[in-house]
Structures are given as C-alpha cells and as structure tokens.
Design a protein around this motif. Structure first.
Motif, mmCIF file in Angstrom:
data_model
loop_
_atom_site.group_PDB
_atom_site.id
_atom_site.type_symbol
_atom_site.label_atom_id
_atom_site.label_comp_id
_atom_site.label_asym_id
_atom_site.label_seq_id
_atom_site.Cartn_x
_atom_site.Cartn_y
_atom_site.Cartn_z
ATOM 1 N N ILE A 100 0.844 -1.198 0.000
ATOM 2 C CA ILE A 100 0.000 0.000 0.000
ATOM 3 C C ILE A 100 0.880 1.249 0.000
ATOM 4 O O ILE A 100 0.592 2.220 -0.704
ATOM 5 C CB ILE A 100 -0.943 0.001 1.216
ATOM 6 N N ASN A 101 1.951 1.220 0.778
ATOM 7 C CA ASN A 101 2.907 2.331 0.778
ATOM 8 C C ASN A 101 3.398 2.639 -0.635
ATOM 9 O O ASN A 101 3.401 3.801 -1.074
ATOM 10 C CB ASN A 101 4.110 1.987 1.664
ATOM 11 N N THR A 102 3.803 1.596 -1.337
ATOM 12 C CA THR A 102 4.312 1.770 -2.703
ATOM 13 C C THR A 102 3.236 2.336 -3.619
ATOM 14 O O THR A 102 3.503 3.229 -4.431
ATOM 15 C CB THR A 102 4.816 0.419 -3.243
ATOM 16 N N ALA A 103 2.013 1.829 -3.484
ATOM 17 C CA ALA A 103 0.923 2.275 -4.353
ATOM 18 C C ALA A 103 0.537 3.730 -4.092
ATOM 19 O O ALA A 103 0.273 4.497 -5.023
ATOM 20 C CB ALA A 103 -0.294 1.370 -4.176
ATOM 21 N N VAL A 104 0.503 4.133 -2.823
ATOM 22 C CA VAL A 104 0.159 5.522 -2.511
ATOM 23 C C VAL A 104 1.277 6.456 -2.978
ATOM 24 O O VAL A 104 1.004 7.554 -3.498
ATOM 25 C CB VAL A 104 -0.138 5.689 -1.014
ATOM 26 N N ASP A 105 2.528 6.043 -2.819
ATOM 27 C CA ASP A 105 3.636 6.849 -3.355
ATOM 28 C C ASP A 105 3.480 7.040 -4.854
ATOM 29 O O ASP A 105 3.680 8.148 -5.382
ATOM 30 C CB ASP A 105 4.974 6.167 -3.056
ATOM 31 N N ARG A 106 3.134 5.973 -5.550
ATOM 32 C CA ARG A 106 2.937 6.055 -7.009
ATOM 33 C C ARG A 106 1.763 6.973 -7.350
ATOM 34 O O ARG A 106 1.819 7.755 -8.298
ATOM 35 C CB ARG A 106 2.677 4.636 -7.537
ATOM 36 N N THR A 107 0.712 6.885 -6.553
ATOM 37 C CA THR A 107 -0.451 7.758 -6.754
ATOM 38 C C THR A 107 -0.051 9.226 -6.666
ATOM 39 O O THR A 107 -0.416 10.047 -7.523
ATOM 40 C CB THR A 107 -1.529 7.453 -5.698
ATOM 41 N N LEU A 108 0.701 9.559 -5.647
ATOM 42 C CA LEU A 108 1.105 10.954 -5.438
ATOM 43 C C LEU A 108 2.085 11.414 -6.514
ATOM 44 O O LEU A 108 2.037 12.572 -6.957
ATOM 45 C CB LEU A 108 1.724 11.105 -4.048
ATOM 46 N N GLU A 109 2.938 10.508 -6.972
ATOM 47 C CA GLU A 109 3.883 10.856 -8.038
ATOM 48 C C GLU A 109 3.157 11.154 -9.349
ATOM 49 O O GLU A 109 3.477 12.114 -10.055
ATOM 50 C CB GLU A 109 4.875 9.709 -8.254
ATOM 51 N N GLU A 110 2.168 10.329 -9.686
ATOM 52 C CA GLU A 110 1.523 10.425 -10.997
ATOM 53 C C GLU A 110 0.298 11.338 -11.015
ATOM 54 O O GLU A 110 0.016 11.981 -12.030
ATOM 55 C CB GLU A 110 1.136 9.030 -11.490
ATOM 56 N N LEU A 111 -0.428 11.393 -9.902
ATOM 57 C CA LEU A 111 -1.667 12.174 -9.873
ATOM 58 C C LEU A 111 -1.584 13.402 -8.969
ATOM 59 O O LEU A 111 -2.472 14.253 -9.001
ATOM 60 C CB LEU A 111 -2.832 11.280 -9.451
ATOM 61 N N GLY A 112 -0.537 13.470 -8.150
ATOM 62 C CA GLY A 112 -0.236 14.706 -7.437
ATOM 63 C C GLY A 112 -0.971 14.970 -6.144
ATOM 64 O O GLY A 112 -0.639 15.921 -5.422
ATOM 65 N N ARG A 113 -1.947 14.145 -5.809
ATOM 66 C CA ARG A 113 -2.730 14.393 -4.599
ATOM 67 C C ARG A 113 -3.545 13.150 -4.265
ATOM 68 O O ARG A 113 -3.613 12.197 -5.042
ATOM 69 C CB ARG A 113 -3.652 15.602 -4.778
ATOM 70 N N LEU A 114 -4.217 13.178 -3.110
ATOM 71 C CA LEU A 114 -5.116 12.097 -2.723
ATOM 72 C C LEU A 114 -6.217 12.697 -1.856
ATOM 73 O O LEU A 114 -5.948 13.213 -0.772
ATOM 74 C CB LEU A 114 -4.358 11.011 -1.947
ATOM 75 N N ASP A 115 -7.423 12.648 -2.350
ATOM 76 C CA ASP A 115 -8.546 13.278 -1.654
ATOM 77 C C ASP A 115 -9.478 12.288 -0.968
ATOM 78 O O ASP A 115 -10.091 12.615 0.051
ATOM 79 C CB ASP A 115 -9.367 14.107 -2.648
ATOM 80 N N ILE A 116 -9.595 11.090 -1.550
ATOM 81 C CA ILE A 116 -10.608 10.143 -1.100
ATOM 82 C C ILE A 116 -10.005 8.742 -1.059
ATOM 83 O O ILE A 116 -9.316 8.323 -1.993
ATOM 84 C CB ILE A 116 -11.829 10.137 -2.049
ATOM 85 N N LEU A 117 -10.285 8.018 0.017
ATOM 86 C CA LEU A 117 -9.936 6.600 0.114
ATOM 87 C C LEU A 117 -11.217 5.800 0.311
ATOM 88 O O LEU A 117 -11.998 6.083 1.226
ATOM 89 C CB LEU A 117 -8.992 6.347 1.295
ATOM 90 N N ILE A 118 -11.424 4.809 -0.547
ATOM 91 C CA ILE A 118 -12.554 3.895 -0.413
ATOM 92 C C ILE A 118 -12.009 2.516 -0.052
ATOM 93 O O ILE A 118 -11.335 1.878 -0.861
ATOM 94 C CB ILE A 118 -13.390 3.810 -1.708
#
Length: 302
Positions: A100-118
C-alpha cells in the motif's frame, strides 16, 4: 404492473457485468469531484468498479487497487474509455502495508494528490462456524479489518494528515443481529464499524472525515453470488425486504459518492445503511442457508 414499472424506472442505470454503463443520469453536479483523486481498494470489479466509474463521471481521477493486476488493467481501460478521466491500476495486497505504501507513493507521483480513500477490498463466503477453519476466519479479518486499517493509516500518514480527506469504508449489516453462517465476515465488519468511529474522532482535527456504507444484497456482484443472492431471489426471500428487491451497484456508488463529497462535509463517524431496510425485516433462515451451503459444497466437489 404499473406500480412495479414506476418503481423500476426510478432506479439508476446499472449493468450486471463489470462493464461501464451505456448511459448515465446525473443526480449530482457533474463537477462534484472535479480534479480530485480517489484510491479504491478492490476497485477492479463489483461495487468497487461502479464506484470508480461514477466518481470518474463526476470529474475524479481514480486509482483502482487489488491483487489481480490483469483484471485491474482491463478495468482501467474500460473506465477511461467510458469517462475520459484517468484511471491508474496498481497491484496491492491490503494485508501487506508495504504494498500500500508503494501504491500511494505512485499515486502521489503520478496524480499529485489524494482526496478520497474507499476501503472496499473484502473476502466472504457462507460457512457454519463449526466448519470454519481457524485460518479462514483469520484471513477474512486480515483482508477486511486489517486491510481497512492498513490502507487508512498509510493514506493518513502520507497525505491526509496534512491535507485532510475523506475515507469511506464498505461494511455490511451482518453483525447487527448475528447473521447465520457469517461469523467471520460479521466479526470483521463489526470491527470496521467501530474503527470508523475511532478514526473519525482521532483524525477529525486534521480535516479527515471517516464514514461507512453498509450495503445489503447487491445484484451483479461476486458477493451476491457467493452469499446465495440468486438462490434467495428465486425463492422469494427478498419479498421480506421493505423495498422488495436487491440493490444495484450504481445505488451503492451514489451513496459512497455522497459521503465522499462536499455534500457530506459535516458528516463523520457515521454508518449509513443502504440495504432497502433488509436488516430490519429479513428472516435469519439458518436451515435455508445451510441447505444452500451444502449444495454449493457438493457442486464444488464435482
């Protein structure tokens, strides 16, 4: 027949398969989630897939994450083609925080933010407690409960703590009255309901809202099949539900959309039951469920 047709006409569009809808009627502003980013565990199929689609139709870019990268990639292609928004498929195992750590890092790298977790990843099946192995019980709690905590904690530490955000956990009503053949999933979801309240209290000062949706029987999902939904429907069991039917995936996606969005900006620590009133009235038919479980076991042995 006219009344039944009228009721059916009020339902949002849906399809039984893990495909995007051919049409979509907006109940909320199309810009409700404009330029936000959502991370959806178990987002490659079932309710998670439809949540991703509805979010994307409302302007959101989405990460769908589970263990099956091939299924995720196929789902992401469908979602992007139907909505024009970006969908990033990432392989994770919610039982393993490092993934999950790796995936969230990738999310922030590619999409720049994180607003919602489902938190939608889950595992379930019908099984009497006397036949349930120790490992099976443990596995369901690891996926449903530990997985929810793992994803929530990673998202909080990496983004929500400093920027705020919204977490929506997908639960169930199984633990409300002690559902037969569901001690594993009912225990896991009861823990998640408590977790929702605890995290809402602790993380509220950081601008993080934490809520839960508890669906009832939802057609077109693997859980519906595994838990005997088609069999129950054929037997008329849904007649005991006040709304007289199973729900559909788009209805659940709309419920999650509401709680995730600014439309629910002062709601946190809440558990929103979306089951047509089923948990209030549906019989806890142990003999019917045992019969279905036995027939499934016999079929699997063939």
């Amino acid at each position: 027949m006219a009344e039944e047709s009228q009721r059916t006409g009020e339902l949002p569009e849906d399809v039984m398969t893990d495909d995007c809808m051919n049409s979509y009627t907006y109940l909320y502003s199309p810009d409700l989630l404009k330029d936000q980013v959502a991370f959806i565990t178990g987002g490659g199929s079932g309710i998670g897939f439809r949540i991703a689609e509805v979010f994307m139709r409302h302007g959101c870019d989405v990460v769908i994450a589970s263990r099956n990268l091939q299924r995720l990639s196929e789902a992401a292609e469908k979602l992007t083609k139907a909505t024009g928004r970006r969908c990033l498929p990432l392989a994770i195992d919610v039982r393993q925080p490092e993934t999950i750590n790796t995936a969230v890092d990738r999310t922030l790298e590619e999409l720049g933010r994180l607003d919602i977790l489902i938190n939608n990843a889950a595992g379930n099946f019908l099984c009497p407690a006397s036949s349930l192995s120790f490992n099976a019980f443990k596995t369901v709690l690891e996926i449903d409960t530990m997985g929810t905590f793992n994803a929530s904690k990673v998202a909080y530490e990496k983004w929500f703590k400093d920027h705020g955000g919204s977490i929506v956990n997908i639960s169930a009503t199984l633990g409300y009255k002690g559902q037969a053949l569901q001690v594993h999933a009912g225990s896991a979801k009861a823990a998640n309901d408590a977790m929702t309240k605890h995290l809402a209290v602790e993380w509220g000062p950081n601008g993080v809202r934490v809520n839960t949706v508890a669906p009832g029987p939802i057609s077109g999902t693997e859980g519906y099949r595994r838990l005997g939904g088609p069999h129950a429907e054929d037997a008329g069991a849904f007649n005991s539900i006040p709304l007289q039917r199973a729900g559909n995936k788009t209805e659940m996606a709309h419920t999650v959309l509401f709680l995730s969005s600014r439309a629910a900006s002062y709601i946190t620590g809440s558990i929103l039951v979306a089951d047509g009133g089923a948990w209030l009235t549906s019989p806890n038919d142990v003999h019917r469920l045992l019969g279905f479980w036995s027939s499934e076991m016999k079929r699997d042995r063939k």
